[in-house]
Motif scaffolding. Structure first.
Motif, PDB file in Angstrom:
ATOM      1  N   TRP A 134       0.818  -1.210   0.000  1.00 27.81           N
ATOM      2  CA  TRP A 134       0.000   0.000   0.000  1.00 27.81           C
ATOM      3  C   TRP A 134       0.856   1.267   0.000  1.00 27.81           C
ATOM      4  O   TRP A 134       0.440   2.307  -0.489  1.00 27.81           O
ATOM      5  N   LEU A 135       2.054   1.173   0.577  1.00 26.79           N
ATOM      6  CA  LEU A 135       2.882   2.352   0.817  1.00 26.79           C
ATOM      7  C   LEU A 135       3.801   2.644  -0.360  1.00 26.79           C
ATOM      8  O   LEU A 135       4.224   1.740  -1.079  1.00 26.79           O
ATOM      9  N   THR A 136       4.138   3.896  -0.531  1.00 29.73           N
ATOM     10  CA  THR A 136       5.170   4.264  -1.493  1.00 29.73           C
ATOM     11  C   THR A 136       6.527   3.900  -0.904  1.00 29.73           C
ATOM     12  O   THR A 136       6.666   3.784   0.318  1.00 29.73           O
ATOM     13  N   PRO A 137       7.556   3.720  -1.744  1.00 33.02           N
ATOM     14  CA  PRO A 137       8.875   3.344  -1.227  1.00 33.02           C
ATOM     15  C   PRO A 137       9.435   4.336  -0.213  1.00 33.02           C
ATOM     16  O   PRO A 137      10.209   3.948   0.675  1.00 33.02           O
ATOM     17  N   ASP A 138       9.060   5.615  -0.324  1.00 39.49           N
ATOM     18  CA  ASP A 138       9.635   6.605   0.588  1.00 39.49           C
ATOM     19  C   ASP A 138       8.674   7.006   1.707  1.00 39.49           C
ATOM     20  O   ASP A 138       8.906   7.992   2.411  1.00 39.49           O
ATOM     21  N   THR A 139       7.591   6.244   1.904  1.00 36.42           N
ATOM     22  CA  THR A 139       6.683   6.541   3.006  1.00 36.42           C
ATOM     23  C   THR A 139       7.386   6.348   4.342  1.00 36.42           C
ATOM     24  O   THR A 139       8.038   5.327   4.569  1.00 36.42           O
ATOM     25  N   GLU A 140       7.246   7.328   5.219  1.00 36.62           N
ATOM     26  CA  GLU A 140       7.852   7.210   6.546  1.00 36.62           C
ATOM     27  C   GLU A 140       7.050   6.212   7.381  1.00 36.62           C
ATOM     28  O   GLU A 140       5.840   6.364   7.561  1.00 36.62           O
ATOM     29  N   ARG A 141       7.732   5.197   7.880  1.00 32.12           N
ATOM     30  CA  ARG A 141       7.054   4.174   8.672  1.00 32.12           C
ATOM     31  C   ARG A 141       7.048   4.601  10.139  1.00 32.12           C
ATOM     32  O   ARG A 141       7.854   4.138  10.949  1.00 32.12           O
ATOM     33  N   THR A 142       6.132   5.490  10.451  1.00 26.43           N
ATOM     34  CA  THR A 142       5.980   5.917  11.830  1.00 26.43           C
ATOM     35  C   THR A 142       5.435   4.768  12.666  1.00 26.43           C
ATOM     36  O   THR A 142       4.991   3.733  12.131  1.00 26.43           O
ATOM     37  N   THR A 143       5.412   4.952  13.960  1.00 28.47           N
ATOM     38  CA  THR A 143       4.879   3.921  14.852  1.00 28.47           C
ATOM     39  C   THR A 143       3.428   3.619  14.514  1.00 28.47           C
ATOM     40  O   THR A 143       3.008   2.454  14.481  1.00 28.47           O
ATOM     41  N   ASP A 144       2.647   4.673  14.240  1.00 22.98           N
ATOM     42  CA  ASP A 144       1.230   4.476  13.920  1.00 22.98           C
ATOM     43  C   ASP A 144       1.054   3.742  12.599  1.00 22.98           C
ATOM     44  O   ASP A 144       0.188   2.864  12.480  1.00 22.98           O
ATOM     45  N   VAL A 145       1.839   4.114  11.589  1.00 24.39           N
ATOM     46  CA  VAL A 145       1.745   3.461  10.285  1.00 24.39           C
ATOM     47  C   VAL A 145       2.090   1.985  10.410  1.00 24.39           C
ATOM     48  O   VAL A 145       1.383   1.108   9.894  1.00 24.39           O
ATOM     49  N   GLN A 146       3.184   1.684  11.114  1.00 23.74           N
ATOM     50  CA  GLN A 146       3.594   0.296  11.256  1.00 23.74           C
ATOM     51  C   GLN A 146       2.577  -0.501  12.061  1.00 23.74           C
ATOM     52  O   GLN A 146       2.275  -1.655  11.746  1.00 23.74           O
ATOM     53  N   ALA A 147       2.008   0.134  13.093  1.00 22.50           N
ATOM     54  CA  ALA A 147       0.996  -0.555  13.901  1.00 22.50           C
ATOM     55  C   ALA A 147      -0.230  -0.885  13.064  1.00 22.50           C
ATOM     56  O   ALA A 147      -0.818  -1.967  13.192  1.00 22.50           O
ATOM     57  N   SER A 148      -0.612   0.051  12.177  1.00 25.90           N
ATOM     58  CA  SER A 148      -1.763  -0.186  11.311  1.00 25.90           C
ATOM     59  C   SER A 148      -1.498  -1.340  10.350  1.00 25.90           C
ATOM     60  O   SER A 148      -2.365  -2.201  10.124  1.00 25.90           O
ATOM     61  N   LEU A 149      -0.293  -1.374   9.778  1.00 23.80           N
ATOM     62  CA  LEU A 149       0.060  -2.464   8.867  1.00 23.80           C
ATOM     63  C   LEU A 149       0.107  -3.801   9.600  1.00 23.80           C
ATOM     64  O   LEU A 149      -0.352  -4.832   9.078  1.00 23.80           O
ATOM     65  N   ASP A 150       0.654  -3.797  10.797  1.00 28.18           N
ATOM     66  CA  ASP A 150       0.743  -5.032  11.576  1.00 28.18           C
ATOM     67  C   ASP A 150      -0.647  -5.555  11.922  1.00 28.18           C
ATOM     68  O   ASP A 150      -0.907  -6.761  11.873  1.00 28.18           O
ATOM     69  N   GLU A 151      -1.542  -4.629  12.277  1.00 28.70           N
ATOM     70  CA  GLU A 151      -2.912  -5.034  12.597  1.00 28.70           C
ATOM     71  C   GLU A 151      -3.599  -5.624  11.374  1.00 28.70           C
ATOM     72  O   GLU A 151      -4.288  -6.654  11.461  1.00 28.70           O
TER      73      GLU A 151
END
Length: 275
Positions: A134-151
């Motif tokens: 879903w993410l672009t290669p340069d999307t910053e993987r913040t804690t919230d973004v990573q948590a959403s992907l993990d969920e």
């Protein structure tokens, strides 16, 4: 007030597209997958990523890097899935990068995927283990973004596409394993062929037991249940062998015998139709 014209129901909305059974599988049974298509010159000859789902159930997304993505698993429909997806795709093409299509409403009659896509481009599915695509290669993987992907990843049913045959997908649900194989043949002829094989005790794929079929978007999807722990790799050769038996049964013009008729009645009584 004049009533808006409605879209006519289409039994096989993806008929005529390359890889019709894979379109159906991505719409119904595959949790995370993509395939790249291309629009016609009239619509800019744009590469578009078809995906199973997008964040928050969006129908489409014009990603910040310019990539257009369109989803097959959405919550609304007009009765013609091809028209619905084409509506979302065309809407996304008009948006600024970084903007999702959050809703399309019910489409009115207009272009379908068969009108919008270059039909010479093959539909090649890639199954994913996460939604990182879903993410672009340069999307910053913040804690919230990573948590959403993990969920989101936790909801994915482990799935593999077989390499030896077309449009067959192994999956594991809890401790149980299944093979679901979407096929493009005429429904009546296909059910007859399955009944012939089932009556002759030739419907298994290796040790995988044929348990029935469901229908979606006008396509029949037979289902086998595997012995737990089998995995996808062990199905490759048996699936090829079954495909040869099935092709022979499909080509058989003779009437069904009594055993095959009983088998057919049993299959039809258990079949389920999905949207």
């Amino acid at each position: 007030m004049a009533k808006k014209p409605s879209v006519a129901f289409v039994l096989r909305p993806f008929d005529g597209l390359p890889g019709e059974p894979d379109w159906v599988a991505m719409r119904e049974v595959v949790p995370a997958a993509t395939a790249t298509v291309r629009t016609t010159a009239e619509h800019g000859s744009r590469d578009v990523v078809v995906t199973t789902v997008l964040p928050e159930g969006w129908p489409a997304l014009h990603r910040a890097d310019g990539q257009v993505m369109v989803a097959l698993q959405t919550s609304t429909g007009s009765g013609d899935a091809s028209r619905d997806v084409a509506t979302a795709l065309l809407a996304a093409l008009e948006l600024e990068p970084g903007t999702p299509v959050t809703s399309t409403g019910l489409p009115t009659p207009g272009p379908r995927l068969q009108d919008v896509l270059d039909l010479s481009v093959p539909f090649t599915v890639t199954v994913h283990e996460s939604y990182d695509y879903w993410l672009t290669p340069d999307t910053e993987r913040t804690t919230d973004v990573q948590a959403s992907l993990d969920e989101a990843r936790e909801t994915i049913i482990p799935t593999r596409k077989l390499a030896s045959v077309e449009s067959a997908y192994w999956c594991r649900m809890g401790e149980r394993e299944y093979l679901r194989w979407a096929m493009p043949h005429d429904e009546q002829a296909m059910v007859d062929a399955l009944a012939r094989l089932h009556a002759a005790r030739q419907s298994a794929i290796g040790d995988a037991r044929f348990i029935g079929y469901f229908r979606s978007s006008g396509v029949v999807v037979p289902v086998w249940e595997l012995v737990p722990g089998t995995g996808a790799d062990a199905l490759e050769q048996p699936a090829e062998e079954f495909e040869a038996r099935f092709a022979e049964a499909l080509a058989d013009p003779s009437p069904l015998d009594a055993n095959a008729r009983r088998a057919r009645a049993g299959l039809v009584s258990r079949q389920v139709t999905l949207r």
